[in-house]
Enzyme design. Structure first.
Site, mmCIF file in Angstrom:
data_model
loop_
_atom_site.group_PDB
_atom_site.id
_atom_site.type_symbol
_atom_site.label_atom_id
_atom_site.label_comp_id
_atom_site.label_asym_id
_atom_site.label_seq_id
_atom_site.Cartn_x
_atom_site.Cartn_y
_atom_site.Cartn_z
ATOM 1 N N ARG A 40 0.921 -1.297 0.009
ATOM 2 C CA ARG A 40 0.041 -0.103 0.080
ATOM 3 C C ARG A 40 0.965 1.189 0.238
ATOM 4 O O ARG A 40 2.026 1.159 0.310
ATOM 5 C CB ARG A 40 -0.991 0.103 1.207
ATOM 6 C CG ARG A 40 -2.078 -1.113 1.247
ATOM 7 C CD ARG A 40 -2.687 -0.901 2.582
ATOM 8 N NE ARG A 40 -3.710 -1.968 2.870
ATOM 9 C CZ ARG A 40 -4.879 -1.961 2.437
ATOM 10 N NH1 ARG A 40 -5.310 -0.993 1.829
ATOM 11 N NH2 ARG A 40 -5.752 -3.061 2.926
ATOM 12 N N GLY A 45 -1.954 -1.588 7.148
ATOM 13 C CA GLY A 45 -2.888 -2.565 6.779
ATOM 14 C C GLY A 45 -4.300 -2.380 6.584
ATOM 15 O O GLY A 45 -4.832 -1.101 6.679
ATOM 16 N N LYS A 56 -14.323 2.845 13.238
ATOM 17 C CA LYS A 56 -14.704 3.302 14.385
ATOM 18 C C LYS A 56 -14.745 4.859 14.225
ATOM 19 O O LYS A 56 -15.622 5.329 15.210
ATOM 20 C CB LYS A 56 -13.369 3.278 15.306
ATOM 21 C CG LYS A 56 -13.244 1.499 15.744
ATOM 22 C CD LYS A 56 -14.515 0.872 15.947
ATOM 23 C CE LYS A 56 -14.400 -0.707 15.817
ATOM 24 N NZ LYS A 56 -14.229 -1.302 14.484
ATOM 25 N N ALA A 185 -24.358 -11.290 9.760
ATOM 26 C CA ALA A 185 -24.738 -10.724 10.934
ATOM 27 C C ALA A 185 -23.731 -11.024 12.091
ATOM 28 O O ALA A 185 -23.774 -11.329 13.163
ATOM 29 C CB ALA A 185 -25.813 -11.526 11.415
ATOM 30 N N ILE A 188 -18.554 -7.065 11.631
ATOM 31 C CA ILE A 188 -18.251 -6.313 10.488
ATOM 32 C C ILE A 188 -19.710 -5.683 9.999
ATOM 33 O O ILE A 188 -19.854 -4.568 9.818
ATOM 34 C CB ILE A 188 -17.608 -6.726 9.417
ATOM 35 C CG1 ILE A 188 -16.010 -6.998 9.917
ATOM 36 C CG2 ILE A 188 -17.526 -5.526 8.534
ATOM 37 C CD1 ILE A 188 -15.184 -7.659 8.973
ATOM 38 N N ALA A 274 -20.839 -8.933 4.111
ATOM 39 C CA ALA A 274 -19.871 -9.309 5.172
ATOM 40 C C ALA A 274 -19.924 -10.492 5.897
ATOM 41 O O ALA A 274 -20.444 -10.727 6.923
ATOM 42 C CB ALA A 274 -20.158 -7.958 6.312
ATOM 43 N N ARG A 277 -13.787 -13.080 6.634
ATOM 44 C CA ARG A 277 -12.703 -12.766 6.092
ATOM 45 C C ARG A 277 -11.808 -14.211 5.701
ATOM 46 O O ARG A 277 -12.152 -15.116 6.597
ATOM 47 C CB ARG A 277 -11.933 -11.859 6.794
ATOM 48 C CG ARG A 277 -12.448 -10.483 6.923
ATOM 49 C CD ARG A 277 -11.497 -9.558 7.611
ATOM 50 N NE ARG A 277 -10.541 -8.952 6.895
ATOM 51 C CZ ARG A 277 -10.366 -8.021 5.958
ATOM 52 N NH1 ARG A 277 -11.465 -7.797 5.696
ATOM 53 N NH2 ARG A 277 -9.316 -7.839 5.256
ATOM 54 N N ASP A 315 -3.662 -12.637 11.056
ATOM 55 C CA ASP A 315 -4.872 -13.481 10.365
ATOM 56 C C ASP A 315 -4.500 -14.511 9.505
ATOM 57 O O ASP A 315 -5.476 -15.484 9.163
ATOM 58 C CB ASP A 315 -5.742 -12.468 9.460
ATOM 59 C CG ASP A 315 -6.824 -11.262 10.557
ATOM 60 O OD1 ASP A 315 -6.721 -11.508 11.779
ATOM 61 O OD2 ASP A 315 -7.428 -10.690 9.711
ATOM 62 N N HIS A 447 -17.194 4.971 42.465
ATOM 63 C CA HIS A 447 -18.695 4.647 42.324
ATOM 64 C C HIS A 447 -19.001 6.488 41.904
ATOM 65 O O HIS A 447 -18.387 7.375 42.623
ATOM 66 C CB HIS A 447 -19.341 4.619 43.558
ATOM 67 C CG HIS A 447 -20.958 4.800 43.437
ATOM 68 N ND1 HIS A 447 -21.824 3.940 42.970
ATOM 69 C CD2 HIS A 447 -21.696 5.751 44.296
ATOM 70 C CE1 HIS A 447 -23.140 4.269 43.251
ATOM 71 N NE2 HIS A 447 -22.919 5.182 44.034
#
Length: 468
Positions: A40, A45, A56, A185, A188, A274, A277, A315, A447
């Site tokens: 790239r 990545g 995000k 579902a 991703i 989706a 992968r 991965d 708290h």
């Protein structure tokens, strides 16, 4: 062909994603002569460029947009928000650019060479890089394969820019579709579906299985689906997509029940595929070092090693396909190359779905414990009884702690609620030290905080939960 350096590298990493760049930086920190091959134009990545980080950014922005549109008035804040999608995309890219430049800085700081181009193995101790300056072969004592993964295609479904897209395409749509059909579902699909629903799309999720988020504790998955349904997401579970066709009105999907039945047609302006992968190993020259992927495309390893001087992380090998798992692999693998001890406990790698509320978990699910015949106790506490969640009007979800019935050692923690991804780290630490539910239950928490719900769930293992 350009000339390669005469001195060999100690390690060359193929791939500049979370696994690759962390491996390169750690190698530099340990004094190894290291290089990272990345094709790239920017480092980072999939995760930094077209995955974790941009998604995000859009999840955060779209959550604020929806809150301003729906929730602010009830808090006494009167506003009339207007969506500027171009600016939302621009700020996303600005954030991504900053992160990728940060990796370049860390490479320079730790004396790591960035070899720009596509890398492949060329026999033991050799890596060939095809880049803008030609083809160069480098000598190295070790090679780390960190090429990551790519979206899994769906038979019968052809991608078409802006119409039938993968996760990368869904991060850069030019306009908000009136309707979006998400195939899958999993994490991703639900995250990106949430982004576009908040911005105005009608979202339908089609899933082959009869449940959402495979791998998640089923108790939490059912509650999670109820929350998303309440938000407006429609689900077609137990449904198989057999094909798509782009038409003037959008995209037609042919679907049928997973267990057999009559086919029907669904229509959406945009379809997001989706379904998962798969490891990226194409064109790596694995055969030149005697390495063969398994039936699913993964490279099996022995403590990250796949052949003499050849290592694999992230991965492309077994374990959770998550960026933070790749980072852990990277450090452990490089430390082994440097003669140190390196190990990753995949049972302690947390998973997070960054929707609202978030869903996060680590360790075993109830289904896994039952299947293994392990006796356990469970403690559960709802956010509707948590003071901070009540004050913030964020009462959906719960925290659940699973502990061994005999030893009280924590076996799994599952959180569906606000900031669950931040809170799950506490569970990881306790479990890493072999802690018991009583250890967590007797640890003082500030708290009022959402984290008290996790403590209360731990208290519930022995039945002494105290309501807010």
């Amino acid at each position: 062909m350009a000339d390669a350096p005469t001195a060999p590298y100690d390690v060359i990493i193929i791939g500049g994603g979370p696994g690759g760049y962390n491996a390169a930086i750690r190698a530099g920190q340990l004094g190894l002569r290291a290089a990272c091959v990345e094709m790239r134009e920017t480092l980072g990545g999939t995760c930094l460029n077209v995955g974790c980080m941009p998604s995000k950014a859009l999840l955060h922005a779209s959550e604020l947009y929806e809150a301003a549109s729906r929730d602010f008035a009830g808090l006494g804040i009167d506003v009339s928000p207007r969506l500027n999608l171009a600016q939302m995309m621009a700020q996303k890219q600005e954030s991504v650019n900053g992160l990728t430049k940060g990796i370049e800085f860390l490479f320079k700081k730790n004396k790591v060479d960035w070899l720009k181009g596509r890398g492949r193995l060329d026999g033991p101790g050799r890596v060939t890089v095809e880049g803008p300056d030609g083809t160069v072969t480098y000598e190295t004592r070790n090679v780390v394969i960190a090429t990551g993964s790519e979206p899994t295609p769906l038979p019968g479904v052809a991608f078409e820019d802006g119409k039938v897209v993968d996760s990368t395409g869904a991060l850069s749509l030019a306009s908000v579709p009136k309707s979006l059909v998400v195939i899958g579902a999993g994490i991703i699909g639900l995250e990106l579906g949430s982004v576009w629903r908040r911005l105005g799309a009608e979202v339908t999720v089609v899933e082959y299985l009869d449940r959402i988020t495979p791998g998640m504790d089923s108790d939490m998955a059912k509650a999670f689906q109820r929350v998303l349904t309440k938000q407006g997401v429609k689900f077609r579970l137990g449904t198989k997509v057999t094909g798509t066709r782009v038409v003037k009105a959008g995209v037609e999907l042919t679907v049928e029940p997973s267990k057999g039945g009559e086919a029907e047609v669904l229509t959406g302006d945009v379809v997001l595929v989706a379904i998962g992968r798969k490891p990226f190993t194409e064109g790596l020259g694995l055969e030149t070092v005697g390495v063969t992927p398994d039936a699913r495309g993964f490279l099996a390893n022995d403590h990250f090693k796949v052949a003499d001087g050849v290592w694999v992380i992230g991965d492309v090998t077994h374990g959770p396909m998550l960026a933070h798992k790749a980072e852990e692999d990277a450090v452990a693998c490089i430390e082994r190359i440097a003669g140190k001890a390196g190990h990753v406990d995949y049972n302690l790698v947390p998973s997070v779905v960054y929707t609202f509320p978030e869903a996060a978990w680590v360790g075993k699910t109830e289904e896994e414990l039952k299947a293994a015949g392990i006796a356990y106790k469970a403690g559960k506490f709802p956010f509707s009884a948590n003071s901070r969640a009540k004050i913030n009007h964020e009462t959906e979800g719960f925290a659940k702690v699973l502990a061994d019935a005999a030893t009280d050692r924590i076996l799994g923690v599952h959180i569906l609620g606000p900031q669950a991804g931040e809170m799950i780290g506490e569970a990881c630490v306790v479990m890493a030290f072999g802690g018991a539910s009583e250890d967590l239950a007797r640890t003082c928490h500030p708290h009022p905080t959402r984290s008290e719900a996790v403590r209360q769930a731990a208290m519930g293992v022995e039945g002494w939960t105290m309501q807010a």
